[in-house]
Design a protein around this motif. Structure first.
Motif, PDB file in Angstrom:
ATOM      1  N   ASP A   1       0.400  -4.163   6.390  1.00  0.00           N
ATOM      2  CA  ASP A   1      -0.045  -3.712   5.070  1.00  0.00           C
ATOM      3  C   ASP A   1      -1.512  -4.038   4.834  1.00  0.00           C
ATOM      4  OD1 ASP A   1       0.530  -2.705   2.309  1.00  0.00           O
ATOM      5  OD2 ASP A   1       0.031  -4.769   1.785  1.00  0.00           O
TER       6      ASP A   1
ATOM      7  N   ARG B   1      -4.566  -1.227   4.359  1.00  0.00           N
ATOM      8  CA  ARG B   1      -5.384  -1.307   3.154  1.00  0.00           C
ATOM      9  C   ARG B   1      -6.875  -1.441   3.515  1.00  0.00           C
ATOM     10  NH1 ARG B   1      -3.047  -2.776  -1.790  1.00  0.00           N
ATOM     11  NH2 ARG B   1      -0.792  -3.131  -1.735  1.00  0.00           N
TER      12      ARG B   1
ATOM     13  N   SER C   1       0.837  -1.186   0.000  1.00  0.00           N
ATOM     14  CA  SER C   1       0.000   0.000   0.000  1.00  0.00           C
ATOM     15  C   SER C   1       0.879   1.245   0.000  1.00  0.00           C
ATOM     16  CB  SER C   1      -0.897   0.008   1.244  1.00  0.00           C
ATOM     17  OG  SER C   1      -1.415   1.292   1.487  1.00  0.00           O
TER      18      SER C   1
END
Length: 446
Positions: free
Chosen positions: A430, A434, A5
């Motif tokens: 991550d 997200r 991301s």
């Protein structure tokens, strides 16, 4: 790990700073010193457009920070990210890595608070900052970095909800944890979202006896013997299995054989909990009101017969069980000893649960489906406590929501909470940032 991301690097950098600030809460008023993480967060939001930042100090150094991105539509649903900034103490000698070094090894970030819950707090802050740089939401979006969660929120969320209920909206709140996976019996997948938590019904049981010199016990009533009998009777309490739909849905999600499922739902064979594997203790706690005998006190000197003794009980009620219900069960268990035992109520809080039909719950389910298409979502409750209960008392909905990779089970997450060598997988940092960014777009339109 697939492509990261755009918000991953900022989230990771903030997370490492917060771990290194070592805001250790040892359950005393002067500990925690969350002012360090509040300062870090305030610097993180410096020069961010469209936001307001407010600080609330409940006691010296016990600072919570509230960052608000005002919505364009006052009638739209608000969303609050509730992250705590304190961590529990460590036994340094039991750690492989510096617990406050925020070191990265083999795709994992190690440090106290990495899992509980600084990775979520950092992701929430990063997402709000990105949303503010993008534009204005329809409903107001708020990030709260709250102090003192690890000590039941007395100087944090509880204090804010009572002294400053206007500081932010509790209507739709997201906090720890959720988003891990269940080890389904047939090998399929399921995701967990936390919609509630058990309550607290802590009790201290008092008995008295005859004081005297330890060399002359004849004819004296022993407080130690009495409290021992009290403990035996409490241990013999048989609590029926819950009929709550959340417990039933949790069991059915595992797709056990009909025989095992029946034993669990009807409470006919407690050995069936072994089929939950690493989750057997959690599943048992989810299935019923639990009684744990935790502290026994009697006497001060080996040659003195004590005149009193106490037994502390950590009792966790499910939704629908009242404090009076708990005392009635204790009275029945004590039987003919009931009038010789004084029952003192300590921390007493009701269980709380949020709707699975709210707009926020549906947005969370839709976000899960974006990342894990077609995977069923299982609502459950926490056996312990979180700051979300204070919002539920004010009429709001609160959910535990993050996101972990397929191989990370709910049992894996539980294992790391307050454990030596606590860590978070970088992949899950991550995934969580997200998921939060997706939720904000879906729920707030920015």
């Amino acid at each position: 790990m697939p492509s990261l991301s755009p918000l991953y690097d900022d989230t990771l950098a903030l997370l490492r700073k917060m771990i290194r600030n070592a805001c250790v809460n040892d359950f005393t008023p002067g500990s925690g010193q969350e002012v360090r993480n509040a300062d870090t967060l305030e610097r993180f939001f410096a020069d961010t457009p469209n936001i307001t930042v407010r600080r609330y100090e409940s006691a010296p150094g016990r600072v919570s920070i509230v960052v608000t991105l005002e919505g364009t539509d006052p009638t739209a649903e608000p969303l609050t990210f509730l992250g705590h900034t304190d961590v529990v103490p460590v036994d340094v000698d039991r750690w492989t890595y510096d617990p406050f070094g925020a070191e990265i090894h083999d795709g994992r970030l190690y440090g106290r608070g990495a899992m509980d819950m600084l990775f979520i707090t950092a992701a929430q802050a990063t997402v709000l900052r990105d949303a503010a740089r993008t534009g204005r939401p329809t409903g107001t979006l708020t990030f709260v970095g709250v102090a003192d969660e690890e000590s039941r929120g007395t100087l944090g969320a509880k204090w804010l909800s009572e002294e400053h209920p206007e500081a932010f909206s509790w209507r739709n709140t997201v906090s720890e944890t959720g988003g891990s996976h269940l080890p389904i019996a047939d090998g399929s997948d399921a995701l967990v979202v936390v919609v509630g938590e058990k309550g607290a019904a802590q009790r201290r049981l008092h008995v008295t006896g005859d004081a005297g010199h330890g060399s002359n016990p004849y004819g004296r009533e022993s407080a130690v013997v009495k409290i021992g009998e009290v403990a035996r009777r409490i241990a013999a309490i048989e609590v029926p299995v819950s009929q709550d739909p959340l417990w039933q849905g949790f069991v059915r999600a595992f797709r056990f054989s009909p025989e095992i499922e029946r034993a669990l739902l009807e409470g006919t064979d407690d050995t069936a909990f072994e089929y939950f594997g690493d989750l057997k203790r959690y599943a048992h706690a989810l299935s019923r009101l639990t009684f744990s005998q935790t502290i026994l006190r009697a006497g001060t000197a080996i040659n003195v017969l004590p005149s009193s003794a106490t037994l502390d009980l950590d009792i966790r009620p499910l939704p629908g069980t009242t404090q009076d219900d708990v005392d009635a069960i204790l009275a029945e268990a004590l039987g003919d000893m009931f009038h010789d035992v004084r029952i003192e109520r300590l921390i007493s809080e009701p269980a709380s649960v949020s709707s699975t039909e709210s707009p926020l719950y549906q947005a969370i389910v839709d976000t899960f489906d974006e990342f894990f298409p077609g995977v069923p979502v299982v609502p459950t409750i926490a056996a312990g406590g979180s700051d979300l209960r204070f919002g539920r008392r004010l009429g709001g909905n609160g959910y535990g929501f993050a996101l972990h990779a397929r191989e990370r089970t709910l049992g894996d997450v539980f294992h790391l909470l307050h454990h030596h060598d606590e860590y978070i997988e970088l992949e899950d940092v991550d995934l969580t940032v997200r998921a939060y960014r997706s939720l904000v777009r879906r729920f707030c339109g920015v």
